[in-house]
Design a protein around this motif. Sequence first.
Motif, PDB file in Angstrom:
ATOM      1  N   LEU A  55       0.812  -1.220   0.000  1.00  0.00           N
ATOM      2  CA  LEU A  55       0.000   0.000   0.000  1.00  0.00           C
ATOM      3  C   LEU A  55       0.844   1.267   0.000  1.00  0.00           C
ATOM      4  O   LEU A  55       0.390   2.324  -0.436  1.00  0.00           O
ATOM      5  N   VAL A  56       2.076   1.150   0.493  1.00  0.00           N
ATOM      6  CA  VAL A  56       2.970   2.297   0.611  1.00  0.00           C
ATOM      7  C   VAL A  56       4.329   1.911   0.045  1.00  0.00           C
ATOM      8  O   VAL A  56       4.763   0.773   0.175  1.00  0.00           O
ATOM      9  N   GLU A  57       4.974   2.895  -0.566  1.00  0.00           N
ATOM     10  CA  GLU A  57       6.303   2.685  -1.123  1.00  0.00           C
ATOM     11  C   GLU A  57       7.274   3.637  -0.419  1.00  0.00           C
ATOM     12  O   GLU A  57       6.972   4.818  -0.240  1.00  0.00           O
ATOM     13  N   VAL A  58       8.416   3.095  -0.032  1.00  0.00           N
ATOM     14  CA  VAL A  58       9.472   3.883   0.604  1.00  0.00           C
ATOM     15  C   VAL A  58      10.675   3.854  -0.335  1.00  0.00           C
ATOM     16  O   VAL A  58      11.180   2.790  -0.660  1.00  0.00           O
ATOM     17  N   GLU A  59      11.089   5.041  -0.780  1.00  0.00           N
ATOM     18  CA  GLU A  59      12.210   5.143  -1.719  1.00  0.00           C
ATOM     19  C   GLU A  59      13.273   6.082  -1.163  1.00  0.00           C
ATOM     20  O   GLU A  59      12.967   6.972  -0.374  1.00  0.00           O
ATOM     21  N   THR A  60      14.478   5.883  -1.615  1.00  0.00           N
ATOM     22  CA  THR A  60      15.573   6.783  -1.251  1.00  0.00           C
ATOM     23  C   THR A  60      15.356   8.124  -1.941  1.00  0.00           C
ATOM     24  O   THR A  60      15.002   8.181  -3.116  1.00  0.00           O
ATOM     25  N   ASP A  61      15.572   9.197  -1.194  1.00  0.00           N
ATOM     26  CA  ASP A  61      15.438  10.549  -1.739  1.00  0.00           C
ATOM     27  C   ASP A  61      16.622  10.818  -2.669  1.00  0.00           C
ATOM     28  O   ASP A  61      17.767  10.807  -2.222  1.00  0.00           O
ATOM     29  N   PRO A  62      16.376  11.058  -3.969  1.00  0.00           N
ATOM     30  CA  PRO A  62      17.487  11.300  -4.892  1.00  0.00           C
ATOM     31  C   PRO A  62      18.271  12.579  -4.564  1.00  0.00           C
ATOM     32  O   PRO A  62      19.455  12.676  -4.874  1.00  0.00           O
ATOM     33  N   ALA A  63      17.621  13.518  -3.893  1.00  0.00           N
ATOM     34  CA  ALA A  63      18.293  14.768  -3.536  1.00  0.00           C
ATOM     35  C   ALA A  63      19.163  14.609  -2.285  1.00  0.00           C
ATOM     36  O   ALA A  63      20.081  15.396  -2.071  1.00  0.00           O
ATOM     37  N   ASP A  64      18.873  13.599  -1.462  1.00  0.00           N
ATOM     38  CA  ASP A  64      19.627  13.354  -0.238  1.00  0.00           C
ATOM     39  C   ASP A  64      19.549  11.864   0.044  1.00  0.00           C
ATOM     40  O   ASP A  64      18.566  11.380   0.593  1.00  0.00           O
ATOM     41  N   ARG A  65      20.561  11.140  -0.353  1.00  0.00           N
ATOM     42  CA  ARG A  65      20.555   9.676  -0.288  1.00  0.00           C
ATOM     43  C   ARG A  65      20.310   9.146   1.131  1.00  0.00           C
ATOM     44  O   ARG A  65      19.956   8.000   1.307  1.00  0.00           O
ATOM     45  N   ARG A  66      20.483   9.981   2.154  1.00  0.00           N
ATOM     46  CA  ARG A  66      20.219   9.555   3.531  1.00  0.00           C
ATOM     47  C   ARG A  66      18.725   9.564   3.829  1.00  0.00           C
ATOM     48  O   ARG A  66      18.268   8.900   4.743  1.00  0.00           O
ATOM     49  N   GLY A  67      17.959  10.338   3.074  1.00  0.00           N
ATOM     50  CA  GLY A  67      16.537  10.503   3.333  1.00  0.00           C
ATOM     51  C   GLY A  67      15.680   9.501   2.589  1.00  0.00           C
ATOM     52  O   GLY A  67      16.106   8.870   1.615  1.00  0.00           O
ATOM     53  N   LYS A  68      14.456   9.350   3.062  1.00  0.00           N
ATOM     54  CA  LYS A  68      13.476   8.465   2.430  1.00  0.00           C
ATOM     55  C   LYS A  68      12.256   9.282   2.046  1.00  0.00           C
ATOM     56  O   LYS A  68      11.862  10.217   2.738  1.00  0.00           O
ATOM     57  N   LEU A  69      11.662   8.898   0.910  1.00  0.00           N
ATOM     58  CA  LEU A  69      10.427   9.512   0.437  1.00  0.00           C
ATOM     59  C   LEU A  69       9.321   8.470   0.494  1.00  0.00           C
ATOM     60  O   LEU A  69       9.517   7.315   0.114  1.00  0.00           O
ATOM     61  N   LEU A  70       8.151   8.898   0.940  1.00  0.00           N
ATOM     62  CA  LEU A  70       7.026   8.001   1.149  1.00  0.00           C
ATOM     63  C   LEU A  70       5.891   8.349   0.205  1.00  0.00           C
ATOM     64  O   LEU A  70       5.558   9.528   0.029  1.00  0.00           O
ATOM     65  N   SER A  71       5.295   7.324  -0.384  1.00  0.00           N
ATOM     66  CA  SER A  71       4.146   7.567  -1.270  1.00  0.00           C
ATOM     67  C   SER A  71       3.225   6.358  -1.243  1.00  0.00           C
ATOM     68  O   SER A  71       3.615   5.248  -0.864  1.00  0.00           O
ATOM     69  N   LEU A  72       1.994   6.600  -1.655  1.00  0.00           N
ATOM     70  CA  LEU A  72       1.019   5.520  -1.805  1.00  0.00           C
ATOM     71  C   LEU A  72       1.273   4.805  -3.125  1.00  0.00           C
ATOM     72  O   LEU A  72       1.604   5.441  -4.123  1.00  0.00           O
ATOM     73  N   THR A  73       1.100   3.500  -3.125  1.00  0.00           N
ATOM     74  CA  THR A  73       1.125   2.751  -4.375  1.00  0.00           C
ATOM     75  C   THR A  73      -0.259   2.871  -5.009  1.00  0.00           C
ATOM     76  O   THR A  73      -1.198   3.412  -4.401  1.00  0.00           O
ATOM     77  N   ALA A  74      -0.414   2.354  -6.212  1.00  0.00           N
ATOM     78  CA  ALA A  74      -1.737   2.344  -6.852  1.00  0.00           C
ATOM     79  C   ALA A  74      -2.737   1.571  -5.986  1.00  0.00           C
ATOM     80  O   ALA A  74      -3.887   1.997  -5.818  1.00  0.00           O
ATOM     81  N   GLU A  75      -2.300   0.454  -5.415  1.00  0.00           N
ATOM     82  CA  GLU A  75      -3.178  -0.325  -4.523  1.00  0.00           C
ATOM     83  C   GLU A  75      -3.502   0.474  -3.268  1.00  0.00           C
ATOM     84  O   GLU A  75      -4.632   0.455  -2.777  1.00  0.00           O
ATOM     85  N   GLY A  76      -2.530   1.206  -2.737  1.00  0.00           N
ATOM     86  CA  GLY A  76      -2.768   2.058  -1.578  1.00  0.00           C
ATOM     87  C   GLY A  76      -3.789   3.146  -1.878  1.00  0.00           C
ATOM     88  O   GLY A  76      -4.653   3.444  -1.056  1.00  0.00           O
ATOM     89  N   GLN A  77      -3.698   3.720  -3.068  1.00  0.00           N
ATOM     90  CA  GLN A  77      -4.670   4.741  -3.466  1.00  0.00           C
ATOM     91  C   GLN A  77      -6.071   4.145  -3.572  1.00  0.00           C
ATOM     92  O   GLN A  77      -7.054   4.759  -3.163  1.00  0.00           O
TER      93      GLN A  77
END
Length: 146
Positions: free
Chosen positions: A89-111
């Motif tokens: 339901l949720v995707e956690v990806e590495t922040d391309p602007a700061d490799r130490r950070g994580k970005l969170l988003s809903l997947t299509a199933e999460g939406q």
Amino acid sequence: MVLSHPLPFSKAVQVHGACLCLHTQRAARLVARRFDAGLKRHGITSGQFSLMMSLNRPEPGSVKWVADLLAVDRTTLTAALKPLERKGLVEVETDPADRRGKLLSLTAEGQRVLAEAVVTWEGLQAAEEGRLANPDELRSALSALR
């Protein structure tokens, strides 16, 4: 261990009647149980619903931004994300602007799950607001505690 000067029972009664923390926690647990029961058919809890709703945005949110919005620490947020991630339901990806950070988003199933759950939430929300004489006043009072 026996206290030499125990607090009188009347102090417990006074604190129980006046304690903002106790009353807020108790109300939150009762309301959360009712929302949890309603959202169960969507496979999520009220806390997961709130977390997913915070990710319902045009751009992925940073862990810090979401943690601040939900008033939780990053460790608690990371733990809350794991079951949603396992369910897809949720995707956690590495922040391309700061490799130490994580970005969170809903997947299509999460939406999809969130879109279905929000209909249930609307009914639950209306029922909870119906318990109150003035729900806007409660929201305002709770906001003042920030």
